[in-house]
Design a protein around this motif. Structure first.
Motif, PDB file in Angstrom:
ATOM      1  N   ASN A 180       0.793  -1.227   0.000  1.00 30.69           N
ATOM      2  CA  ASN A 180       0.000   0.000   0.000  1.00 30.69           C
ATOM      3  C   ASN A 180       0.827   1.280   0.000  1.00 30.69           C
ATOM      4  N   ASN A 181       2.070   1.202   0.442  1.00 27.74           N
ATOM      5  CA  ASN A 181       2.847   2.436   0.613  1.00 27.74           C
ATOM      6  C   ASN A 181       4.124   2.544  -0.198  1.00 27.74           C
ATOM      7  N   PHE A 182       4.652   1.439  -0.669  1.00 31.04           N
ATOM      8  CA  PHE A 182       5.995   1.514  -1.255  1.00 31.04           C
ATOM      9  C   PHE A 182       6.094   0.952  -2.661  1.00 31.04           C
ATOM     10  N   GLU A 183       4.985   0.665  -3.302  1.00 31.42           N
ATOM     11  CA  GLU A 183       5.122   0.123  -4.653  1.00 31.42           C
ATOM     12  C   GLU A 183       5.711   1.190  -5.561  1.00 31.42           C
ATOM     13  N   SER A 184       6.558   0.751  -6.497  1.00 33.75           N
ATOM     14  CA  SER A 184       7.208   1.680  -7.424  1.00 33.75           C
ATOM     15  C   SER A 184       7.576   0.874  -8.659  1.00 33.75           C
ATOM     16  N   GLU A 185       8.398   1.471  -9.508  1.00 31.21           N
ATOM     17  CA  GLU A 185       8.762   0.770 -10.739  1.00 31.21           C
ATOM     18  C   GLU A 185       9.417  -0.589 -10.456  1.00 31.21           C
ATOM     19  N   ASN A 186      10.261  -0.640  -9.437  1.00 32.20           N
ATOM     20  CA  ASN A 186      10.906  -1.930  -9.158  1.00 32.20           C
ATOM     21  C   ASN A 186      10.486  -2.563  -7.824  1.00 32.20           C
ATOM     22  N   VAL A 187       9.356  -2.131  -7.303  1.00 31.44           N
ATOM     23  CA  VAL A 187       8.743  -2.816  -6.144  1.00 31.44           C
ATOM     24  C   VAL A 187       7.295  -3.106  -6.494  1.00 31.44           C
ATOM     25  N   VAL A 188       7.031  -4.360  -6.832  1.00 30.49           N
ATOM     26  CA  VAL A 188       5.677  -4.770  -7.226  1.00 30.49           C
ATOM     27  C   VAL A 188       5.311  -6.006  -6.414  1.00 30.49           C
ATOM     28  N   MET A 189       4.507  -5.809  -5.394  1.00 31.38           N
ATOM     29  CA  MET A 189       4.290  -6.864  -4.412  1.00 31.38           C
ATOM     30  C   MET A 189       3.269  -7.896  -4.885  1.00 31.38           C
ATOM     31  N   LYS A 190       3.764  -9.098  -5.140  1.00 31.91           N
ATOM     32  CA  LYS A 190       2.895 -10.189  -5.591  1.00 31.91           C
ATOM     33  C   LYS A 190       3.051 -11.452  -4.741  1.00 31.91           C
ATOM     34  N   GLU A 191       4.269 -11.701  -4.269  1.00 33.08           N
ATOM     35  CA  GLU A 191       4.544 -13.003  -3.642  1.00 33.08           C
ATOM     36  C   GLU A 191       4.818 -12.875  -2.142  1.00 33.08           C
ATOM     37  N   LEU A 192       4.249 -13.809  -1.409  1.00 29.41           N
ATOM     38  CA  LEU A 192       4.502 -13.914   0.027  1.00 29.41           C
ATOM     39  C   LEU A 192       4.964 -15.349   0.286  1.00 29.41           C
ATOM     40  N   SER A 193       6.289 -15.495   0.464  1.00 28.04           N
ATOM     41  CA  SER A 193       6.895 -16.819   0.604  1.00 28.04           C
ATOM     42  C   SER A 193       6.963 -17.198   2.071  1.00 28.04           C
ATOM     43  N   MET A 194       6.036 -18.046   2.494  1.00 33.95           N
ATOM     44  CA  MET A 194       6.081 -18.526   3.883  1.00 33.95           C
ATOM     45  C   MET A 194       5.431 -19.896   3.973  1.00 33.95           C
ATOM     46  N   GLY A 195       5.954 -20.718   4.890  1.00 27.37           N
ATOM     47  CA  GLY A 195       5.434 -22.068   5.078  1.00 27.37           C
ATOM     48  C   GLY A 195       6.426 -23.113   4.618  1.00 27.37           C
ATOM     49  N   MET A 196       6.724 -24.066   5.528  1.00 22.50           N
ATOM     50  CA  MET A 196       7.630 -25.172   5.245  1.00 22.50           C
ATOM     51  C   MET A 196       6.902 -26.472   5.601  1.00 22.50           C
ATOM     52  N   SER A 197       7.618 -27.605   5.627  1.00 22.82           N
ATOM     53  CA  SER A 197       6.936 -28.893   5.850  1.00 22.82           C
ATOM     54  C   SER A 197       6.047 -28.891   7.093  1.00 22.82           C
TER      55      SER A 197
END
Ligand SMILES: *Cc1c(COP(=O)(O)O)cnc(C)c1O
Length: 221
Positions: A180-197
């Motif tokens: 919501n606050n920091f998206e820019s030309e090279n910050v495009v938030m799509k992925e949230l990598s969390m969770g293991m076995s």
């Protein structure tokens, strides 16, 4: 159960979600990985540069390789030419080196910023205040050959599901704040990598888009 069956069981849990699996192959030899590849799976993650490079060289070229472990700046050059996503950016200097090496091969490398969410001392990552300061800096805008596409975090290694859920919720909240606050030309938030076995089911409930699962597919290391 076979590797193919383990894989199918996890992939079934991802049906009707927007979450994808990164099959974590660390310490397992190419013969073992090829069992998963033969079952049709093509997204793999490694936590060591040498293993990542060796497996990339030996395996079919339609595989998508992710770097998920702590990365040293002097080794960035070996993986940049082929890596699809680096999950473990934990300093500005590391991102700067990825940018430099990516420019040399005329690529834009997708990266996740690793955020420190666990209670343990040993995990790598940026604290939330460091992350936000970094995202607000002008230096980041000058990096034309990297793209920040999301965040990665590792929950505490604990039996307390409540604690793990709390940590995933906090990472998701940080993700939304950045989006919501920091998206820019090279910050495009799509992925949230969390969770293991041990905790991927909770991670999916809390909004993960990439689970990194090793032992639940390939067995104990
Ligand atoms: C090893 C590893 C995983 C997978 O761990 P499992 O418990 O075997 O599923 C996920 N993320 C990172 C960063 C790892 O090093």
């Amino acid at each position: 159960m076979s590797i193919a069956q383990n894989l199918e069981k996890i992939l079934n849990k991802l049906l009707n979600t927007s979450c994808k699996l990164v099959a974590v192959t660390k310490t397992h030899p190419v013969e073992v990985l090829m069992q998963a590849y033969s079952a049709g799976y093509k997204i793999y993650g490694e936590n060591k540069v040498q293993e990542l490079v060796d497996k990339y060289e030996q395996m079919p070229k339609d595989i998508e390789w992710h770097m998920i472990g702590h990365l040293q700046s002097n080794k960035v050059k070996y993986i940049v030419p082929f890596v699809s996503l680096i999950h473990s950016i934990d300093s500005v200097s590391l991102l700067k080196e990825v940018n430099k090496q990516a420019a040399k091969v005329d690529k834009v490398v997708n990266c996740l910023l690793q955020v420190y969410i666990a209670t343990e001392e040993t995990k790598f990552g940026l604290a939330e205040d460091e992350l936000l300061a970094f995202l607000a800096s002008d230096e980041l805008k000058s990096f034309k050959n990297v793209k920040i596409v999301g965040l990665m975090g590792m929950a505490s290694n604990t039996d307390s599901k409540d604690q793990v859920r709390k940590e995933f919720k906090s990472l998701k909240a940080t993700f939304e704040k950045v989006k919501n606050n920091f998206e820019s030309e090279n910050v495009v938030m799509k992925e949230l990598s969390m969770g293991m076995s041990g905790d991927y089911a909770i991670a999916i409930e809390e909004g993960s888009t990439l689970i990194r699962v090793g032992s639940a597919i390939f067995g104990n290391r």
